[in-house]
Design an enzyme around this catalytic site. Structure first.
Site, PDB file in Angstrom:
ATOM      1  N   CYS A   6     -12.252 -24.790  25.527  1.00  0.00           N
ATOM      2  CA  CYS A   6     -12.481 -23.921  26.677  1.00  0.00           C
ATOM      3  C   CYS A   6     -11.246 -23.062  26.982  1.00  0.00           C
ATOM      4  O   CYS A   6     -10.862 -22.235  26.183  1.00  0.00           O
ATOM      5  CB  CYS A   6     -12.936 -24.768  27.869  1.00  0.00           C
ATOM      6  SG  CYS A   6     -13.789 -23.851  29.161  1.00  0.00           S
ATOM      7  N   HIS A   7     -10.608 -23.261  28.133  1.00  0.00           N
ATOM      8  CA  HIS A   7      -9.406 -22.514  28.487  1.00  0.00           C
ATOM      9  C   HIS A   7      -8.138 -23.159  27.916  1.00  0.00           C
ATOM     10  O   HIS A   7      -7.043 -22.637  28.072  1.00  0.00           O
ATOM     11  CB  HIS A   7      -9.272 -22.409  30.014  1.00  0.00           C
ATOM     12  CG  HIS A   7     -10.268 -21.510  30.650  1.00  0.00           C
ATOM     13  ND1 HIS A   7     -11.559 -21.908  30.921  1.00  0.00           N
ATOM     14  CD2 HIS A   7     -10.181 -20.232  31.080  1.00  0.00           C
ATOM     15  CE1 HIS A   7     -12.220 -20.917  31.499  1.00  0.00           C
ATOM     16  NE2 HIS A   7     -11.411 -19.881  31.595  1.00  0.00           N
TER      17      HIS A   7
END
Length: 181
Positions: A106-107
């Site tokens: 994800c991030h």
């Protein structure tokens, strides 16, 4: 297999911690939660507070030599806070320098960008991180899970919680292959 899970004191997406953690346990590994501060980390379900989890060690008091692999869970605030912590960024950079495998979802790749370890690599992430990866010299692709064997260390990345099954399968295979050498 000793696997470090690195996160900030708050902001980690809970499922991006708990599902890979359980996958490591199910594979017979030993996960360890590292953070920038002792105590507990506050997880989130998107923007809502979720559970807290005990910190096993601070990243400043940890050594890359103590672990076989590293997982960087996402969440919007988690990697943003990590990339401001010199010890966390240095720990990530040192993992690559030691040639040990790293997985990020994800991030999570924001911390990789800050550690300057994405240049010449192909990876994926949450779509909003795409430009940061490209600006740091990486190649961004839109795939469930990406394994990049570019030296000096294997990197496994994934886009989002919906990709966790593919992410877990990919990083466990890579971690197992490298730890059996």
């Amino acid at each position: 297999m000793r696997v470090a899970f690195l996160m900030a004191p708050e902001g980690v997406e809970q499922i991006e911690l708990t599902e890979p953690w359980q996958a490591v346990l199910d594979a017979g590994g030993q996960p360890s939660l590292l953070s920038t501060k002792p105590g507990r980390v506050q997880a989130f379900k998107h923007l809502d507070k979720a559970d807290t989890f005990p910190v096993d060690a601070t990243v400043a008091d940890s050594s890359v030599e103590d672990y076989d692999a590293l997982v960087l869970p996402g969440g919007l605030a988690n990697p943003d806070a990590l990339r401001l912590d010199a010890a966390a960024v240095g720990f990530v950079r040192d993992f690559f320098g030691a040639g040990k495998p790293v997985a990020a979802i994800c991030h999570g790749p924001w911390t990789l960008v800050e550690a300057d370890v994405v240049r010449g690599r192909t990876l994926t992430s949450w779509p909003s991180v795409r430009t940061d990866i490209r600006n740091a010299g990486g190649t961004w692709v839109d795939e469930e899970a990406v394994v990049c064997h570019a030296a000096p260390a294997t990197l496994v990345t994934s886009r989002k919680p919906a990709d966790l099954k593919a992410f877990n399968k990919a990083f466990l295979a890579e971690f197992a292959a490298l730890s059996s050498r």
